[in-house]
Write an enzyme that holds these catalytic residues in place. Structure first.
Site, PDB file in Angstrom:
ATOM      1  N   CYS A 113       0.840  -1.198   0.000  1.00  0.00           N
ATOM      2  CA  CYS A 113       0.000   0.000   0.000  1.00  0.00           C
ATOM      3  C   CYS A 113       0.879   1.253   0.000  1.00  0.00           C
ATOM      4  O   CYS A 113       1.975   1.252   0.546  1.00  0.00           O
ATOM      5  CB  CYS A 113      -0.903   0.003   1.242  1.00  0.00           C
ATOM      6  N   ASP A 115       0.470   3.788   1.682  1.00  0.00           N
ATOM      7  CA  ASP A 115       0.410   4.398   3.013  1.00  0.00           C
ATOM      8  C   ASP A 115       1.807   4.762   3.525  1.00  0.00           C
ATOM      9  O   ASP A 115       2.730   3.955   3.470  1.00  0.00           O
ATOM     10  CB  ASP A 115      -0.263   3.404   3.976  1.00  0.00           C
ATOM     11  N   ARG A 117       2.950   4.946   6.329  1.00  0.00           N
ATOM     12  CA  ARG A 117       3.425   4.176   7.490  1.00  0.00           C
ATOM     13  C   ARG A 117       3.995   2.821   7.102  1.00  0.00           C
ATOM     14  O   ARG A 117       4.467   2.078   7.959  1.00  0.00           O
ATOM     15  CB  ARG A 117       2.267   3.987   8.475  1.00  0.00           C
ATOM     16  N   HIS A 169      -2.166  -3.983   5.348  1.00  0.00           N
ATOM     17  CA  HIS A 169      -1.837  -3.481   6.681  1.00  0.00           C
ATOM     18  C   HIS A 169      -3.089  -3.100   7.452  1.00  0.00           C
ATOM     19  O   HIS A 169      -4.162  -2.885   6.865  1.00  0.00           O
ATOM     20  CB  HIS A 169      -0.892  -2.271   6.580  1.00  0.00           C
ATOM     21  N   CYS A 172      -5.875   0.566   7.266  1.00  0.00           N
ATOM     22  CA  CYS A 172      -5.705   0.983   5.870  1.00  0.00           C
ATOM     23  C   CYS A 172      -6.876   1.884   5.447  1.00  0.00           C
ATOM     24  O   CYS A 172      -8.042   1.487   5.544  1.00  0.00           O
ATOM     25  CB  CYS A 172      -5.634  -0.242   4.959  1.00  0.00           C
TER      26      CYS A 172
END
Ligand code: ZN
Length: 281
Positions: A113, A115, A117, A169, A172
């Protein structure tokens, strides 16, 4: 081919506790004198203002909230830290950058992803050159998507990676969006495969709390993306011919720990996949 050929097992990841230890053990980068960014070199598309350290502020340069921006603006901070990072990495791994300058031989293809993080190389405790990466919103693999398809083919056929990882994750945003029913514009067609997974598993998801359902959908999404990956002829051939391994992971953003999914297939499923998707030149 043997069942082991398509067995989906990870052999390169540390146990969760080791992974956490390695992440915790990453050396901290030292901040030093900020990089000076001449005003004429600031991109017209940049949304951040240039920042200067006290010793390098050019005459005539104006800077508002200089102290605050130099300590909180991540773009400026990243540019400052880059030289320290490069120097420290070169000290710790003298051969790394000269070797990388001649080419790459990553063992891992990471499909994850976007993302912020979920930085794959950091969470694995690996180095530049170790992981070939494709990331998008919610790690969705559309079967006809040129971008992810090209990355997969290049990584498998030309870089000859040993592992393909699909990583979802917790927390999400893409999964949360697919669990909701708001119109999201361009994101709606992108999230369609995720909504289809939701539809097929609605009975299971509705029995769970919202948090549990989101985590379950993230896991189901990883399995769906793995299906797309292993329906590609280039991947099936590499599994058969040189033992390419395919893995499904969930990254816990609240702890930094990766959890491996059991995604091994039955012999029957493997046979069906080969019959349906294996093609010849
Ligand atoms: Zn995500």
């Amino acid at each position: 081919m043997s069942a082991a050929g398509l067995a989906i097992r990870s052999r390169f990841l540390a146990r969760p506790s080791e992974a956490a230890h390695r992440i915790a053990g990453q050396p901290l980068l030292l901040a030093s004198c900020p990089v000076v960014i001449p005003a004429h070199r600031v991109s017209p598309f940049s949304t951040s203002a240039p920042s200067y350290c006290a010793n390098h502020k050019p005459s005539g340069a104006t800077q508002t909230n200089s102290t605050a921006s130099s300590t909180t603006d991540k773009y400026a901070a990243g540019l400052r830290k880059n030289k320290d990072w490069a120097a420290q990495t070169a000290r710790e791994h003298p051969e790394l950058f000269p070797t990388l300058a001649t080419g790459q031989q990553p063992q891992i293809l990471w499909l994850g992803c976007s993302d912020s993080r979920c930085a794959e190389t950091s969470m694995l405790g690996l180095l530049p050159g170790d992981v070939f990466v494709h990331r998008n919103i919610a790690n969705i693999l559309h079967p006809g998507d040129l971008s992810s398809g090209a990355v997969i083919e290049y990584a498998v056929k030309h870089l000859r990676v040993k592992h393909i990882v699909v990583c979802g994750h917790t927390s999400c945003g893409g999964v949360a969006a697919a669990m909701g029913n708001k119109q999201l514009g361009i994101l709606d067609p992108w999230l369609l495969p995720l909504r289809q997974v939701r539809e097929r598993n609605l009975a299971v998801l509705q029995k769970l709390s919202p948090v549990e359902a989101a985590e379950k959908l993230a896991e189901l999404n990883v399995r769906e993306s793995l299906n797309v990956v292993t329906q590609k002829d280039v991947v099936l051939s590499a599994i058969q011919e040189r033992g390419l391994q395919v893995h499904g992971l969930i990254y816990e953003v609240g702890s930094g720990v990766l959890r491996e999914l059991d995604t091994s297939d039955s012999d029957e499923a493997i046979k069906a996949r080969l019959v349906a998707f294996k093609t010849d030149a």
